[in-house]
Structures are given as structure tokens and as C-alpha cells.
Write an enzyme that holds these catalytic residues in place. Sequence first.
Site, PDB file in Angstrom:
ATOM      1  N   ALA A 294      -3.801   1.103  12.487  1.00 56.15           N
ATOM      2  CA  ALA A 294      -5.202   1.049  12.076  1.00 56.15           C
ATOM      3  C   ALA A 294      -5.945  -0.129  12.692  1.00 56.15           C
ATOM      4  CB  ALA A 294      -5.309   0.971  10.557  1.00 56.15           C
TER       5      ALA A 294
ATOM      6  N   THR B 149       4.041   1.463  -0.861  1.00 58.46           N
ATOM      7  CA  THR B 149       4.784   1.442  -2.124  1.00 58.46           C
ATOM      8  C   THR B 149       3.932   1.992  -3.256  1.00 58.46           C
ATOM      9  OG1 THR B 149       5.957  -0.523  -1.345  1.00 58.46           O
ATOM     10  CG2 THR B 149       6.070  -0.053  -3.698  1.00 58.46           C
TER      11      THR B 149
ATOM     12  N   PHE C 161       3.916  -8.486  -9.214  1.00 59.41           N
ATOM     13  CA  PHE C 161       5.080  -9.258  -8.784  1.00 59.41           C
ATOM     14  C   PHE C 161       5.621 -10.046  -9.975  1.00 59.41           C
ATOM     15  CE2 PHE C 161       3.727  -8.044  -4.705  1.00 59.41           C
ATOM     16  CZ  PHE C 161       4.631  -8.461  -3.728  1.00 59.41           C
TER      17      PHE C 161
ATOM     18  N   TRP D 126       6.990  -0.926  -8.254  1.00 58.41           N
ATOM     19  CA  TRP D 126       8.061  -1.509  -7.442  1.00 58.41           C
ATOM     20  C   TRP D 126       9.319  -1.688  -8.292  1.00 58.41           C
ATOM     21  CZ3 TRP D 126      11.334  -5.667  -7.358  1.00 58.41           C
ATOM     22  CH2 TRP D 126      11.976  -5.940  -6.143  1.00 58.41           C
TER      23      TRP D 126
ATOM     24  N   PHE E  44      -3.608  -0.832   6.876  1.00 58.82           N
ATOM     25  CA  PHE E  44      -4.186  -2.157   6.708  1.00 58.82           C
ATOM     26  C   PHE E  44      -5.296  -2.165   5.646  1.00 58.82           C
ATOM     27  CE2 PHE E  44      -2.478  -2.577  11.157  1.00 58.82           C
ATOM     28  CZ  PHE E  44      -1.409  -3.371  10.795  1.00 58.82           C
TER      29      PHE E  44
ATOM     30  N   LYS F  18       7.433  -6.657  10.250  1.00 58.17           N
ATOM     31  CA  LYS F  18       7.333  -6.010   8.946  1.00 58.17           C
ATOM     32  C   LYS F  18       8.669  -5.548   8.374  1.00 58.17           C
ATOM     33  CE  LYS F  18       4.293  -2.960   8.024  1.00 58.17           C
ATOM     34  NZ  LYS F  18       3.444  -1.746   8.096  1.00 58.17           N
TER      35      LYS F  18
ATOM     36  N   ARG G 158       2.179   7.899   6.919  1.00 56.32           N
ATOM     37  CA  ARG G 158       2.414   7.806   8.361  1.00 56.32           C
ATOM     38  C   ARG G 158       3.881   7.512   8.632  1.00 56.32           C
ATOM     39  NH1 ARG G 158      -0.998   2.970   9.942  1.00 56.32           N
ATOM     40  NH2 ARG G 158      -0.393   2.397   7.830  1.00 56.32           N
TER      41      ARG G 158
ATOM     42  N   LYS H 240       0.829  -1.217   0.000  1.00 60.56           N
ATOM     43  CA  LYS H 240       0.000   0.000   0.000  1.00 60.56           C
ATOM     44  C   LYS H 240       0.862   1.265   0.000  1.00 60.56           C
ATOM     45  CE  LYS H 240      -2.458   0.749   3.723  1.00 60.56           C
ATOM     46  NZ  LYS H 240      -1.925  -0.538   4.173  1.00 60.56           N
TER      47      LYS H 240
END
Length: 556
Positions: A273, A73, A382, A410, A301, A105, A94, A71
Site C-alpha cells: 500500500a 490480526t 496489549f 490476540w 498500512f 516484519k 492479501r 490490522k
Amino acid sequence: MSDIEIAQKAKKKPIIELAKDHYGIAAEHLEPYGHYKAKMSLDYIDSLSKQKDGKLILVTAISPTPAGEGKTTTTVGLGDAMNRLGKKTLICLREPSLGPCFGVKGGAAGGGHAQVVPMEDINLHFTGDFHAIGAAHNLLSAMVDNHINHGNSLGIDIRRITWKRVVDMNDRALRDIVIAMGGTANGYPRQDGYDITVASEVMAIFCLATSLKDLKERLGSIVIGYTGEQKPVLARQLNAHGAMAALLKDAIKPNLVQTLENNLAFVHGGPFANIAHGCNSVSATQTALKLADYTITEAGFGADLGAEKFIDIKCRKAGLNPSAVVLVATIRALKFHGGVAKEDLNNENLEALEKGMVNLERHLNNITKHYGLPCVVCVNHFTHDTEAEVKLLSEKVEALGGKCVVSKHWADGGKGAEDLAKAVVDVVDNKPGKHTYVYEDDQPLFDKIEAVATKIYGASEVTAPPKVMAQLKELDKDYGKLPVCIAKTQMSFSTDPTLRGAPSGHTVEISEVRLSAGAGFIVAICGNMMTMPGLPKVPSAEKIDVDDKGNIEGLF
């Protein structure tokens, strides 16, 4: 290359120079923290008040999985892409918490070629905002116990103190503790505990406050506990709010950094969240709206948590009006929701992908039907995604009436997200929505919880023990107009993190409610949801190191 290696090779520009060149912001309005990060003065923010707001775009995601969704990214990649298209765009993110950085993470500044930098600073101590929030919170904790020790003139019942302590680290051993042991000189022994800093009401207040004056007023309204007659005791009665605001006077100024493509970004505030409201600061978002034609922000999230709280809490409190939503999904994550084990997600599996689509479908339906906003589905690409899988996913989204765009930010940064940017700009400029709330202000608190659980989570009922129901009815008398902030697992629409896809007909059990009077919402905790996480068996901290020259290694 790893994310950190890409970030360390970035050709960063002095933040003062970027602010001047891109937005005409004079150096006198910024307070540099080194060369590549700075805080913006509140006086300059006030000077923007008469400028017209730009358009607001929210980035959210399907329910999180171990496969990752990307998210942040996507938010960075979309912002870079829109700037490449000549659209004056700012992103608002954030700040990462140290707990997850050293826990599960790793870093939280984007990934690949869609990152904000300096990545190591942002993920670690940054400009000290979280330390200031923790210090302000714990100052109030200390003043509570000090007041009791010196006579307790307010009549605080030590059995009814609700204000815990906080630390910005995952430390399960601190969830429940006993303090003031060792004799009378150390105060009165009592049961206490720690929450993680991002769950602190001070963090929530920090992210919802619009000025220093508003910040201090909100801090003064914090309820720390109750008297023997069950009357609330406020932070202002302890004369704590002024000193707390003093600790936060610099932290409240929004932080400016840059993307890998040298576009400006705000990174400010960081409530979780799943146990808080999951949005960056109102001050950063409102400032971005004054400076740019388009502002992109993300909410933590899945869309059942961050996006719902963005709409029902942040937009309601700050008067924000988003034009559209980007829903991030990955084929890997959807296959996980379809029942595939994490180690098998790189293998083509059309059956599992189709089965897992129910998760995306419910989020998409919630966004368009219950939040009232148009939605673009971003497939965060991906390398192992197959053509057949991409084709199936696109067809399914289109059949649901949604717009689906495959994005390769990405791997390729803003260039890889240009198709996504074009689709988002088209919606925002030509078919913007007007958000709706999941519940109304004048509904009873339990009914608000029930509305979120049944409409957004797909639950059949909400239950709570008699003590919690009595507490909700009591809170309705003075705080019934407040929104609710539901703390539940992020891994599922249900309160059971193992239930993938889109479970329906389940029961949501409210085990506890907490009043956050300063922040202006009621926290409803579901089941055994923890407000102090623990570290996993093999924490990310074991991989993080620093070489002899001071270069950070292993941070994502």
C-alpha cells in the site's frame, strides 16, 4: 507461545470439508494444494453472479509504528467473532511478500490466537501466485530486450524503456543495474533495475482483474516504454500478453484457507500500500460477497494509504460499496506517536498517549468526512495497557464522536473480539454509510494528487519538478480519467518517516510519475520513496530456520 508455535498446534480441518460444510461448495469446484489450502474455480465463481451481495467491512489502521498495530490480526479476530455470533462471515486478506517476511516484519498471517493457517505456507511459497506474477512480469522484460536485439521493428528507444524487472525479495543492490554486458551476443547494454514483485504492475492488474479475459486485456495494455517519437509501446504489440496470461491462469483463482477457529478465509494477491494500491484481489472480495452475509477485508498500512486507495481505486474500479470501517489502534503505537521511545512503550504514559491521539483523530476524521463512512475504533489490547490508559483513550474517541471498543482477540481469539463484532454489526446493519471519493474522475491528474495530499495528508502544497509537471500534462490527454496511486512512506502523514503524530502544513514533493495503463492508474512517487526495499541490519531471515523434521522455526 510464539505465533508460529500457536499456528503449528492448530487443529486444522480439510479445506474441502470446510467448504462443503460451511458454504455447500462441492469438491469439484476446488483445486486442493495439499489438505489445507485450495483454489476456487473461475467457473464456480461465475455461477454465483446472480446471487445478492453481502455487506462489506473495511479494516484499516493508524499510521504504522515499530510498536505494531495488528490490522491483519484484527481482521481475523473480528471474522471469527462474527461467526461465533452466528453471522455468516468471510475474511479477505492479501498474500504476504517474501521480502518483508525475511526483512523486518516477519510473517503476515495474523498473530496470537487470531491467525490464518497453514501459517508457514501462507508466509512462504503458498500456492505459487507470487512466483507466477514475477515470471509473467519478467517474461515481458525478456521479450522487450529480445525484440530490440532482433531488429527493433517497433522502434523502441532504449533510453525510454520504463518496464523494469522484479524479484520477490528485498535486494537494494538490484535497484539500478546495467544489463546485456559481455558483447553483441548478449544484446544491447542499457541501464535497468528491479522492483519488488508486489510493486509490479502485473500484481496490480492481477488484483483488479475480474476474469481471464479482463486479465489478458489489461496485460496487453501495459506500456513498456516509448519510441523515438515518444509514442507508447504496448505489451500486445510484442505479442506478450497471451503468454503472460497463460502463466497466470491458475494464480488468478482465489485461494481458500482457514482461521485457527476453522472459519474459511480468502488470501489472494498482495500489492504493497505504500508503493501500490494495497488491497487483496477484486475476484476474492466479490466472491466472498456472494457467499457470505458479511465480508471483512483489510487494506495495507494506515488509512491515509491503504484505505484511501481501497476507496479511490478498488471501489471505483470494481463498484464495491463498503458499509463501515474498523480503525485499528494500539495504546503502544499512540504513545510512540506521542514521542515515547520504543523501549519505553510498556510504561504507563498518559501524557504521551494524549499527545499521540492526534494521529488517530486525523485518520478518524478522514474516514468519516472524506471517505464518508461510519467508523468503529478497535483498541487492539496489549498486556501492558493500563486501565487508566484504556479509559483515557476511550473517552477521547467518544469525545470525537467515534465508537471505541477494546478487543482481546490476540489473546483469546474470536471470543476476545465479540464486543467488537457486536459494535460492527450494529453499525453495518443499522447505520451503514455510503462512501465518497476524495477526488472526481474528470479532475486533472495533478489536482487529484493535490486533493489526496491536502485533504488526507494535511499538506499545504504539492510540488513537482518541471519534467514531472510536463509528464502529468501529457498523461492528462489520454489517461486523465484514471485515479492516482501515491507512493509514499507509510510511517507518517508527511513524506518524512520521522515525523510522528499528525504533521500539517508540509510539502509533498512528487519526484516521479509512472503510467500503469493496464492496472488503470497513475503512480505518483513522493520524494525518495523506493520501489525496491532493502534488508535491515539484522534481517528476520537470520532467525528463521528449519529443523531435521522439516518444521519451520522463527517465522514470527
